[in-house]
Design a protein around this motif. Sequence first.
Motif: not given
Length: 254
Positions: A197-203, A208-215, A220-231
């Motif tokens: 449902x979601x892809x979390x790109x950890x800091x 990871x930056x917002x620029x990685x989100x488009x890839x 995975x076009x059906x998933x919601x992609x978000x950069x998250x605070x890995x801490x």
Amino acid sequence: MSGIQNNIAGFTTSPRRLVSVVPSITELLYDLELDEEVLGITKFCIHPDAWFRTKTRVGGTKKLHLEKIVALQPDCIIANKEENRKEDIEWLAAHTTVWLTEINTVNDALKMIQDTGILTGQNEKASDIVRQIKSTFNPSPPQPPKVLYVIWKNPWMFAAKDTFIDSMLEKGGFQNILSVSRYPELSEEAIRHLQPDYVFLSSEPYPFKDSDMQYWKDLLPMASVKCVNGEFFSWYGSRMIQAFDYFRTLHEVV
């Protein structure tokens, strides 16, 4: 006394000269008000900023300056089985006492916090931190959203089962879509077969930056992609007090 201690039962007195080579535990020691006792930290111990700017830095978690640590004459070094190298810990243990923590679950983290308080004579403060963390736990939704948690690029690596991140995801109301163990590498072809449902790109550990989100949106076009605070997913000390409120915002946003 020297050697590796896996639990605090091996200590007969409270150490008064500490070196922490684990960023999340460094922050915990600060919140336990152990400013005078902590002599050295790593370059990744960025919280609190006051300690990062003033305490002696003893290298990185995987590249410790061993002689520099010994020169501080600590009576205890607090390390972690996953974050620090085995050969470094064994070398240090030949010179002084190393408390080697191992944190794989939320319960492991809570016990470590309490043990740190007992070890350092700050039991009441540690108990209060544990109470605050427990008070923020999220109730699990009936159908927790499935998450793919990405930690590295080239190759793509992920946090799967048997990790602290996985335990935090579960406690935060998410379901880890990967049922394999630890930190697998997956090919692009294997990733396409997943249906998170979601892809979390950890800091962290990879920034990871917002620029990685488009890839990932294309992959995975059906998933919601978000950069998250890995801490908030991987720091197993007093930062956990803030983590579950942060997870609630992720549920609201995604």
